[in-house]
Scaffold this motif. Sequence first.
Motif, short mmCIF file in Angstrom:
data_model
loop_
_atom_site.label_atom_id
_atom_site.label_comp_id
_atom_site.label_asym_id
_atom_site.label_seq_id
_atom_site.Cartn_x
_atom_site.Cartn_y
_atom_site.Cartn_z
N VAL A 1 15.21 15.79 -34.35
CA VAL A 1 15.91 16.94 -34.09
C VAL A 1 16.69 16.80 -32.57
O VAL A 1 15.70 16.94 -31.88
CB VAL A 1 15.63 18.32 -34.86
CG1 VAL A 1 17.12 19.31 -34.38
CG2 VAL A 1 15.19 18.18 -36.02
N ALA A 2 17.84 16.80 -32.24
CA ALA A 2 18.35 16.93 -31.10
C ALA A 2 18.64 18.46 -30.88
O ALA A 2 19.73 18.86 -31.57
CB ALA A 2 19.57 16.15 -30.81
N VAL A 3 18.40 18.80 -30.02
CA VAL A 3 18.55 20.44 -29.46
C VAL A 3 19.40 20.50 -28.05
O VAL A 3 18.76 19.94 -27.13
CB VAL A 3 17.41 21.23 -29.47
CG1 VAL A 3 17.59 22.87 -28.97
CG2 VAL A 3 16.73 21.38 -30.76
N VAL A 4 20.48 20.79 -28.25
CA VAL A 4 21.44 20.78 -26.84
C VAL A 4 21.14 21.96 -26.20
O VAL A 4 21.99 23.10 -26.71
CB VAL A 4 22.97 20.37 -27.11
CG1 VAL A 4 23.93 20.42 -25.87
CG2 VAL A 4 22.95 19.26 -27.94
N GLY A 5 20.51 22.33 -25.10
CA GLY A 5 20.34 23.48 -24.11
C GLY A 5 18.95 23.72 -24.30
O GLY A 5 18.36 23.62 -25.40
N SER A 6 18.17 24.45 -23.27
CA SER A 6 16.95 24.85 -23.28
C SER A 6 16.84 26.03 -22.61
O SER A 6 15.70 26.47 -21.92
CB SER A 6 16.33 23.69 -22.23
OG SER A 6 16.66 24.14 -20.83
N GLY A 7 17.86 26.92 -23.11
CA GLY A 7 17.72 28.44 -22.77
C GLY A 7 16.68 29.21 -23.86
O GLY A 7 15.97 28.52 -24.49
N LEU A 8 16.85 30.39 -23.89
CA LEU A 8 16.06 31.05 -24.98
C LEU A 8 16.36 30.75 -26.35
O LEU A 8 15.30 30.56 -26.91
CB LEU A 8 16.31 32.62 -24.60
CG LEU A 8 15.66 33.71 -25.80
CD1 LEU A 8 13.91 33.22 -25.48
CD2 LEU A 8 15.59 35.03 -25.57
N ALA A 9 17.56 30.49 -26.76
CA ALA A 9 18.02 29.91 -27.92
C ALA A 9 17.55 28.68 -28.20
O ALA A 9 16.69 28.47 -29.29
CB ALA A 9 19.52 30.09 -28.21
N LEU B 1 20.14 38.53 -25.18
CA LEU B 1 18.64 37.91 -25.28
C LEU B 1 18.20 38.19 -26.78
O LEU B 1 17.59 37.30 -27.45
CB LEU B 1 17.76 38.43 -24.32
CG LEU B 1 17.94 38.28 -23.05
CD1 LEU B 1 17.02 39.01 -22.30
CD2 LEU B 1 17.77 36.71 -22.70
N LEU B 2 18.63 39.10 -27.58
CA LEU B 2 18.05 39.39 -28.80
C LEU B 2 18.73 38.39 -29.71
O LEU B 2 18.20 37.75 -30.53
CB LEU B 2 18.72 40.75 -29.25
CG LEU B 2 17.78 41.98 -28.34
CD1 LEU B 2 18.46 43.35 -28.81
CD2 LEU B 2 16.15 42.08 -28.64
N GLU B 3 20.08 38.25 -29.71
CA GLU B 3 20.73 37.39 -30.69
C GLU B 3 20.31 35.85 -30.38
O GLU B 3 20.13 35.06 -31.24
CB GLU B 3 22.49 37.11 -30.09
CG GLU B 3 23.16 38.26 -30.66
CD GLU B 3 24.55 38.15 -30.20
OE1 GLU B 3 25.05 37.00 -30.52
OE2 GLU B 3 25.19 38.96 -29.76
N ALA B 4 19.93 35.55 -29.08
CA ALA B 4 19.45 33.95 -28.87
C ALA B 4 18.15 33.90 -29.44
O ALA B 4 17.72 32.98 -30.14
CB ALA B 4 19.18 33.88 -27.18
N ARG B 5 17.26 34.77 -29.24
CA ARG B 5 15.71 34.77 -30.07
C ARG B 5 15.73 34.83 -31.57
O ARG B 5 15.33 34.09 -32.26
CB ARG B 5 15.05 36.06 -29.59
CG ARG B 5 13.46 35.98 -30.09
CD ARG B 5 12.90 34.69 -29.61
NE ARG B 5 11.46 34.68 -30.07
CZ ARG B 5 10.39 33.55 -29.94
NH1 ARG B 5 10.94 32.57 -29.42
NH2 ARG B 5 9.25 33.73 -30.30
N ILE B 6 16.59 35.76 -32.22
CA ILE B 6 16.74 35.91 -33.61
C ILE B 6 17.30 34.68 -34.24
O ILE B 6 16.73 34.13 -35.20
CB ILE B 6 17.50 36.99 -33.84
CG1 ILE B 6 16.79 38.40 -33.72
CG2 ILE B 6 17.85 36.94 -35.43
CD1 ILE B 6 17.55 39.78 -33.72
N PHE B 7 18.51 34.20 -33.92
CA PHE B 7 18.86 33.05 -34.43
C PHE B 7 18.45 31.75 -33.96
O PHE B 7 18.51 30.72 -34.71
CB PHE B 7 20.57 33.31 -34.26
CG PHE B 7 21.02 33.96 -35.13
CD1 PHE B 7 21.74 34.09 -36.14
CD2 PHE B 7 21.36 35.65 -34.32
CE1 PHE B 7 22.03 35.11 -37.20
CE2 PHE B 7 21.98 36.53 -35.03
CZ PHE B 7 22.36 36.57 -36.33
N GLY B 8 17.88 31.64 -32.79
CA GLY B 8 17.40 30.44 -32.65
C GLY B 8 15.89 30.12 -33.13
O GLY B 8 15.98 29.05 -33.94
N ARG B 9 15.44 31.15 -33.53
CA ARG B 9 14.03 30.90 -34.49
C ARG B 9 14.42 30.50 -35.95
O ARG B 9 14.02 29.90 -36.66
CB ARG B 9 13.37 32.27 -34.40
CG ARG B 9 12.62 32.55 -32.94
CD ARG B 9 11.66 33.54 -33.54
NE ARG B 9 10.46 33.31 -34.08
CZ ARG B 9 9.35 34.07 -34.14
NH1 ARG B 9 9.17 35.19 -33.76
NH2 ARG B 9 8.38 33.33 -34.99
#
Length: 476
Positions: free
Chosen positions: A3-11, A352-360
Amino acid sequence: MRVAVVGSGLAGLSCAEGLVAGGLEVHLFTPGLVGRDGATQRVHALAPWVLLNAPCQRGDSPQRFLEDLLQAGAGKERRALCELFAELAPAAARELVELLGLQPMAGQPVLLPGNSFPRGRRYLPAQRGVLLHRLLTKLRGAVVAHERAWVVGVAKGQGRVCGVWAYHREQGELVFHPADAVVLACGGVGAVFGPSTVPRWCRGSALALGALAGALLHHPHLTQALPVLVFPPVYFPTTQALLGAELRFGEQKAPVFPNLEALTLAMARALREGKPVFFLPQPEDRGLLPRRLRESPAFARDGALPLGLAVHHGVGGVAIDTWGRSSVAGLYACGEAAGGVQGARRLMGTGLLEARIFGRRVGQAVAKDLAKRGPAPPPEQHALLPFPLDPEALEHDLDLRMGKLMVLRPEGELRESLEKLSRWEASAELHRFPQALAATRREAARVILQESLQELSQEGGQGWTTAPAQRSTEAW
């Protein structure tokens, strides 16, 4: 499977955490250093504290939070995403306090704009340094990190996304990376407009790559701009301080504004008329200013600081379902790269909440989907952003054009800018990193301008717009 993940912030890191747990091979692509070059790391430098906005207090509820989200969204959100976000926000807020090492500040929760209940809690990081340190430590050795790599293209096979093209700065070359799924967690569009509160890497990669892949976009030019101190790096002195201070537009004292949106709009009009805007904070609010400004000779002499506008958040983005799936098989999005969780007005303290919830959730969805679908087919089509022949001139042109359009968007300027960008000459052979950056910004700007014009036509062509165009995603 890979899997390629573009971006390495919280999401992106939250997504990678779920992918690793699912036994998948994870490749992270980031333009700088993993966990250090996104908007997450910038969040505490922007304001005096880290703000989380979730219904965690007695007397509040997810249902009440949902009602506030829908009221602010004005029909431009996707209700299913709002419902999910409101339900999961309390647990995510508690988790982030532990994950990011946040210490609550003294005082009761504050009432934030758009909220019907005081649920905004203020925090400070317990330690200096990288905010995502604990996530980085957990993932060290478990993922393949491609640092200083800028993704500029996608590949598809049998209608499914099956890889990305990345420009690797150190090697100075374009490389194709096959993948069985691709996740866009690359932030929003702030830097498309020039003045912004986010790093220069947040220049609309999700819009550009999503458009290349043929994905449906949801309100792709819905943005949030903030009044900020113009001294770099830009700084937001809080809503309370701005609305309680004396403001001057040129030589005249400005009226009292009822909310931040009214102030932002008035500032946009004043700055267009060539009137500088000055902020004269109340004595009790001067402690919110960075020390270097608070103790500067100019502030000591005048008690005033110049204000400007900066794009803070891209609310629109790639259209997703509640698991972060886009309309194109194999392509997912989360965090600020995705659109639909909020609508016409974004509530503060929710990024930050959106990033954590939808990233997971994306991490879980990809693992589940790949278990059913299996590996991606070989690539049949490759789509890359056109690299501009003169990237420096293009960046300068975009600075002039998009900076004026961050809040007010006159139809004539939209059309002129779109035509100019559409005619910009591309290079067939020369490939350099500045070209890759400019190519992404150009494509994201083109999408934003085009959708702004579409909204004007839908609303009767009044000639101005301060809100984004709507591309319906309800049928999908």
